[in-house]
Scaffold this motif. Structure first.
Motif, short mmCIF file in Angstrom:
data_model
loop_
_atom_site.label_atom_id
_atom_site.label_comp_id
_atom_site.label_asym_id
_atom_site.label_seq_id
_atom_site.Cartn_x
_atom_site.Cartn_y
_atom_site.Cartn_z
N GLY A 1 0.78 -1.39 0.08
CA GLY A 1 -0.08 0.13 -0.08
C GLY A 1 0.71 1.27 -0.07
N ARG A 2 2.00 1.16 -0.01
CA ARG A 2 2.85 2.46 0.05
C ARG A 2 3.52 2.56 -1.45
NH1 ARG A 2 6.94 0.48 4.87
NH2 ARG A 2 5.41 0.80 6.68
N TRP A 3 4.09 3.72 -1.74
CA TRP A 3 4.50 4.35 -2.83
C TRP A 3 5.71 3.87 -3.49
CZ3 TRP A 3 0.56 6.85 -5.78
CH2 TRP A 3 -0.37 7.07 -5.31
N GLY A 4 6.03 3.81 -4.76
CA GLY A 4 7.53 3.95 -5.27
C GLY A 4 7.37 3.83 -6.73
N THR A 5 8.37 3.79 -7.40
CA THR A 5 8.67 4.05 -8.84
C THR A 5 8.22 2.51 -9.41
OG1 THR A 5 11.08 3.30 -8.71
CG2 THR A 5 10.63 5.58 -8.29
N PRO A 6 7.63 2.80 -10.67
CA PRO A 6 7.43 1.73 -11.45
C PRO A 6 8.80 0.94 -11.67
CG PRO A 6 6.25 3.59 -12.38
CD PRO A 6 7.30 3.82 -11.25
N GLY A 7 8.90 -0.28 -11.99
CA GLY A 7 9.98 -1.46 -12.08
C GLY A 7 9.66 -2.69 -11.77
N GLY A 8 10.72 -3.69 -11.78
CA GLY A 8 10.49 -4.72 -11.32
C GLY A 8 11.89 -5.67 -11.90
N GLY A 9 11.59 -7.00 -11.78
CA GLY A 9 12.69 -7.96 -11.83
C GLY A 9 13.00 -8.26 -13.65
N TRP B 1 1.23 11.79 -10.07
CA TRP B 1 2.61 12.72 -10.13
C TRP B 1 2.82 13.38 -8.64
CZ3 TRP B 1 5.62 12.07 -14.31
CH2 TRP B 1 5.06 11.81 -15.49
N PHE B 2 4.20 13.28 -8.43
CA PHE B 2 4.45 14.02 -6.84
C PHE B 2 5.50 14.75 -7.21
CE2 PHE B 2 2.41 10.27 -5.61
CZ PHE B 2 1.73 10.59 -4.46
N PRO B 3 5.48 16.06 -6.48
CA PRO B 3 6.70 17.05 -6.39
C PRO B 3 7.92 16.27 -5.61
CG PRO B 3 4.78 18.19 -5.81
CD PRO B 3 4.46 16.83 -5.86
N LEU B 4 9.05 16.52 -6.12
CA LEU B 4 10.37 15.80 -5.21
C LEU B 4 10.32 16.33 -3.86
CD1 LEU B 4 12.80 15.87 -8.17
CD2 LEU B 4 11.51 13.96 -7.12
N ASP B 5 9.77 17.42 -3.54
CA ASP B 5 9.84 18.02 -2.22
C ASP B 5 8.54 17.80 -1.48
OD1 ASP B 5 8.16 19.54 -3.42
OD2 ASP B 5 9.36 21.59 -2.87
N ALA B 6 7.77 16.81 -1.94
CA ALA B 6 6.66 16.45 -0.96
C ALA B 6 6.09 15.12 -1.59
CB ALA B 6 5.33 17.48 -1.63
N LEU B 7 7.12 14.26 -1.23
CA LEU B 7 6.82 12.91 -1.46
C LEU B 7 5.98 12.09 -0.24
CD1 LEU B 7 10.32 12.02 -2.45
CD2 LEU B 7 8.45 12.30 -4.18
N PRO B 8 5.32 11.06 -0.81
CA PRO B 8 4.44 10.26 0.04
C PRO B 8 5.23 9.24 0.70
CG PRO B 8 4.07 9.40 -2.12
CD PRO B 8 5.12 10.61 -2.35
N GLU B 9 4.54 8.36 1.76
CA GLU B 9 5.23 7.27 2.29
C GLU B 9 5.75 6.25 1.25
OE1 GLU B 9 4.74 4.22 5.96
OE2 GLU B 9 2.98 5.12 5.18
N LEU B 10 7.16 5.95 1.57
CA LEU B 10 7.88 5.01 0.35
C LEU B 10 8.04 3.73 0.98
CD1 LEU B 10 10.53 7.75 -1.05
CD2 LEU B 10 8.21 7.03 -2.07
N SER B 11 8.09 2.73 -0.15
CA SER B 11 7.96 1.37 0.06
C SER B 11 9.02 0.89 0.58
CB SER B 11 7.37 0.82 -1.05
OG SER B 11 7.51 -0.64 -1.02
N SER B 12 10.31 1.48 0.01
CA SER B 12 11.58 0.67 0.49
C SER B 12 12.86 1.68 0.45
CB SER B 12 11.82 -0.75 -0.48
OG SER B 12 11.95 -0.18 -1.96
N ASN B 13 13.89 1.12 0.75
CA ASN B 13 15.30 2.00 0.42
C ASN B 13 15.49 1.90 -0.90
OD1 ASN B 13 15.43 2.52 3.27
ND2 ASN B 13 17.09 1.06 3.57
N THR B 14 15.21 1.23 -2.01
CA THR B 14 15.43 1.11 -3.15
C THR B 14 14.83 2.40 -3.67
OG1 THR B 14 15.40 -1.14 -3.26
CG2 THR B 14 15.19 0.07 -5.17
N ASN B 15 13.53 2.49 -3.25
CA ASN B 15 12.97 3.96 -3.66
C ASN B 15 13.21 5.14 -3.17
OD1 ASN B 15 10.69 2.98 -5.42
ND2 ASN B 15 9.97 1.60 -3.67
N ARG B 16 13.60 5.19 -1.89
CA ARG B 16 14.32 6.37 -1.37
C ARG B 16 15.65 6.57 -1.90
NH1 ARG B 16 12.62 2.96 2.87
NH2 ARG B 16 10.68 3.66 3.88
N ALA B 17 16.44 5.45 -2.33
CA ALA B 17 17.53 6.20 -2.90
C ALA B 17 17.41 6.56 -4.30
CB ALA B 17 18.65 4.80 -2.96
N SER B 18 16.63 5.86 -5.11
CA SER B 18 16.25 6.38 -6.34
C SER B 18 15.76 7.67 -6.38
CB SER B 18 15.39 5.32 -7.34
OG SER B 18 15.68 4.03 -7.27
N LEU B 19 14.86 8.17 -5.67
CA LEU B 19 14.41 9.65 -5.61
C LEU B 19 15.58 10.55 -5.00
CD1 LEU B 19 10.69 8.62 -4.28
CD2 LEU B 19 11.54 9.36 -6.69
#
Length: 334
Positions: A41-49, A132-150
């Motif tokens: 239920g959290r937010w992240g960038t599209p992507g996958g294996g 779409w989210f502004p980079l200075d107003a991001l929602p709750e993110l799903s993982s460190n992978t998303n945090r590092a990417s953003l």
């Protein structure tokens, strides 16, 4: 069923290396496209294996379309200093209990904000919402992978990076690929890892003749869970040669159908490899006795024949060195 889920049938919930790609899309105002994930239920960038035989850019286009219904004409892999994903911080535990260490790359592209009106995610349930989210107003993110990417995008916009969440200590270095082999047999397995270009004072390239294949190869090997590409390059170079490399520069990321390799005993791997150039090294060349039959320093004119090199990955990586040397000397690639 994904390749990783097939492995779960014999491996259980223990950590596996998950080879994948993150897709960073921005609109004309710099906002980033995020999906609300179906698993947590959290937010992240599209992507996958990656699928077996896929390269990272092909996988990025496929995953983007599956999860959003969108296509991005200018999608490109980020430069390696911004685009590589690996290391202990990229641990993730899914709601199912499955543990992974994310390994891979980031792709980046642009779409107009209005494109979102035509989004049509597939029916897998992976995508609950797209915004779409502004980079200075991001929602709750799903993982460190998303945090590092953003954080990569935020740095480009002059914003501070996002703090990473604490993760467990990675398992000790062992023989992860060998342990998988004992359970799955010779079937194809992803083998993320690294190779290193090491040269001497005369500019000659160090090659090793591998005991398992009888062919010449570069120092390098496979990642362990929680290990970064660079840490793998340093460890494998030292284990196989006795040398301690100093500064490492990433030159190339290789993946795809061309890099499937079958060992003489039948084991099949899909290599996913980062090539590094070593800028300096210390120590005495001491080849690993059980893996290395002999070592040699080679100039561009006396390299082993292509058929004497250990497969397409090593041929291409040696080619990167040869072409760079030719460019430095003002010549043309061989």
């Amino acid at each position: 069923m994904s390749d990783l889920l097939n492995l779960r049938a014999v491996w259980g919930t223990r950590p596996l290396l998950s080879v994948g790609v993150s897709v960073l899309l921005q609109d004309e105002t710099g906002r980033v496209l995020l999906q609300r994930r179906g698993d947590d239920g959290r937010w992240g960038t599209p992507g996958g294996g990656l699928n077996p035989g896929e390269d990272f850019l092909t996988a990025a286009h496929r995953e983007l379309f599956e999860e959003t219904g969108l296509r991005c004409p200018d999608l490109r892999l980020l430069p390696l200093d911004q685009g590589l994903v690996s290391g202990p911080d990229f641990y993730h535990r899914y709601p199912t209990g499955h543990e992974v260490y994310m390994v891979g790359a980031r792709a980046h592209g642009h779409l107009p904000a209005a494109a979102l009106a035509g989004a049509q995610p597939d029916d897998s349930g992976e995508t609950l919402d797209l915004r779409w989210f502004p980079l200075d107003a991001l929602p709750e993110l799903s993982s460190n992978t998303n945090r590092a990417s953003l954080s990569v995008l935020r740095a480009r916009a002059g914003l501070a990076g996002l703090p990473l969440q604490p993760v467990p200590s990675p398992p000790p270095v062992g023989s992860h690929l060998l342990a998988l082999r004992r359970l799955v047999g010779p079937r194809p397995l992803f083998a993320p890892g690294a190779n290193v270009l090491i040269t001497d004072d005369a500019g000659r390239l160090l090659l090793l003749r591998h005991a398992g294949t009888g062919r010449w190869t570069l120092p390098g090997g496979s990642l362990e869970p929680g290990e970064s590409f660079e840490a793998c390059a340093r460890r494998e170079a030292h284990e196989e040669t006795g040398l301690t490399v100093t500064a490492l520069e990433p030159l190339a990321l290789s993946a795809g159908a061309a890099y499937r390799f079958t060992y003489p005993h039948g084991d099949v791997v899909d290599y996913v490899s980062v090539l590094y150039r070593a800028h300096g090294w210390t120590g005495t060349l001491t080849p690993q006795p059980e893996e290395v039959l002999e070592t040699g320093w080679f100039g561009a004119a006396d390299l082993p024949r292509p058929e004497d090199l250990s497969g397409a990955l090593i041929r291409d990586h040696v080619g990167v060195w040869r072409d760079a040397l030719a460019a430095q000397q003002g010549g043309q690639p061989a």
